[in-house]
Design an enzyme around this catalytic site. Sequence first.
Site, PDB file in Angstrom:
ATOM      1  N   ASP A  31       0.844  -1.191   0.000  1.00  0.00           N
ATOM      2  CA  ASP A  31       0.000   0.000   0.000  1.00  0.00           C
ATOM      3  C   ASP A  31       0.884   1.247   0.000  1.00  0.00           C
ATOM      4  OD1 ASP A  31      -3.229   0.488   0.838  1.00  0.00           O
ATOM      5  OD2 ASP A  31      -1.867   2.195   1.032  1.00  0.00           O
ATOM      6  N   ASN A  87     -12.653  -3.110   2.818  1.00  0.00           N
ATOM      7  CA  ASN A  87     -13.554  -1.973   2.965  1.00  0.00           C
ATOM      8  C   ASN A  87     -14.627  -2.105   1.887  1.00  0.00           C
ATOM      9  OD1 ASN A  87     -12.063  -0.865   5.070  1.00  0.00           O
ATOM     10  ND2 ASN A  87     -10.689   0.206   3.667  1.00  0.00           N
ATOM     11  N   HIS A 100     -10.330  -5.394  -3.455  1.00  0.00           N
ATOM     12  CA  HIS A 100      -8.981  -5.661  -2.946  1.00  0.00           C
ATOM     13  C   HIS A 100      -9.075  -5.884  -1.454  1.00  0.00           C
ATOM     14  CE1 HIS A 100      -9.859  -1.400  -2.664  1.00  0.00           C
ATOM     15  NE2 HIS A 100      -9.127  -1.382  -1.566  1.00  0.00           N
TER      16      HIS A 100
HETATM   17  P1  5GP Z   1      -9.641   1.391  -0.065  1.00  0.00           P
HETATM   18  O1  5GP Z   1      -9.622   2.772   0.543  1.00  0.00           O
HETATM   19  O2  5GP Z   1     -10.411   1.400  -1.372  1.00  0.00           O
HETATM   20  O3  5GP Z   1     -10.057   0.308   0.857  1.00  0.00           O
HETATM   21  O4  5GP Z   1      -8.123   1.058  -0.387  1.00  0.00           O
HETATM   22  C1  5GP Z   1      -7.413   1.616  -1.446  1.00  0.00           C
HETATM   23  C2  5GP Z   1      -5.973   1.596  -1.039  1.00  0.00           C
HETATM   24  O5  5GP Z   1      -5.184   1.772  -2.196  1.00  0.00           O
HETATM   25  C3  5GP Z   1      -5.591   2.731  -0.065  1.00  0.00           C
HETATM   26  O6  5GP Z   1      -5.116   2.170   1.157  1.00  0.00           O
HETATM   27  C4  5GP Z   1      -4.505   3.506  -0.808  1.00  0.00           C
HETATM   28  O7  5GP Z   1      -3.454   3.952   0.039  1.00  0.00           O
HETATM   29  C5  5GP Z   1      -4.039   2.507  -1.859  1.00  0.00           C
HETATM   30  N1  5GP Z   1      -3.552   3.131  -3.081  1.00  0.00           N
HETATM   31  C6  5GP Z   1      -4.164   4.130  -3.775  1.00  0.00           C
HETATM   32  N2  5GP Z   1      -3.440   4.470  -4.849  1.00  0.00           N
HETATM   33  C7  5GP Z   1      -2.344   3.669  -4.829  1.00  0.00           C
HETATM   34  C8  5GP Z   1      -1.207   3.554  -5.703  1.00  0.00           C
HETATM   35  O8  5GP Z   1      -1.054   4.247  -6.710  1.00  0.00           O
HETATM   36  N3  5GP Z   1      -0.272   2.608  -5.371  1.00  0.00           N
HETATM   37  C9  5GP Z   1      -0.403   1.816  -4.266  1.00  0.00           C
HETATM   38  N4  5GP Z   1       0.577   0.934  -4.046  1.00  0.00           N
HETATM   39  N5  5GP Z   1      -1.460   1.905  -3.427  1.00  0.00           N
HETATM   40  C10 5GP Z   1      -2.411   2.821  -3.704  1.00  0.00           C
END
Ligand code: 5GP
Length: 115
Positions: A31, A87, A100
């Site tokens: 992340d 989430n 994810h």
């Molecule tokens: P959500 O908020 O949808 O549960 O999780 C999305 C996750 O993707 C977040 O924790 C965020 O930090 C991660 N994320 C967003 N953009 C990128 C990226 O460009 N690269 C990586 N490695 N993680 C990302």
Amino acid sequence: MSEPSIFTRILKGEIPSEIIAETDNAFAIRDIAPKAPVHLLVIPKTEEYRNVVELAADDPDLLAELVGLANSVAAEHSDGDFRLVFNTGPGAGQTVFHVHAHVLAGELDESSLGG
Ligand code: 5GP
């Protein structure tokens, strides 16, 4: 046709992020904004499922593959114990609508419950 998700773009190499492990149908990355000492994401290669509820209903084998990949990256990057967070919905903090799982490991506290 909507734009490819950020994770599809990472998988295609359009956005830099090391793919730390993969199976036939899933891959794992770190992340970008870690909320635990070890914070990895395991992601199906397909973006057709927006969240874990859709994935479980339509392709439980792929969900099982994701959990297996989470287990192996947690073993490789930490002591094998991990928290798995999906989430589901914006109100729960979901920002990327390509299903994810957050794999959280290391010294965990309540602040990492939300992924
Ligand atoms: P959500 O908020 O949808 O549960 O999780 C999305 C996750 O993707 C977040 O924790 C965020 O930090 C991660 N994320 C967003 N953009 C990128 C990226 O460009 N690269 C990586 N490695 N993680 C990302």
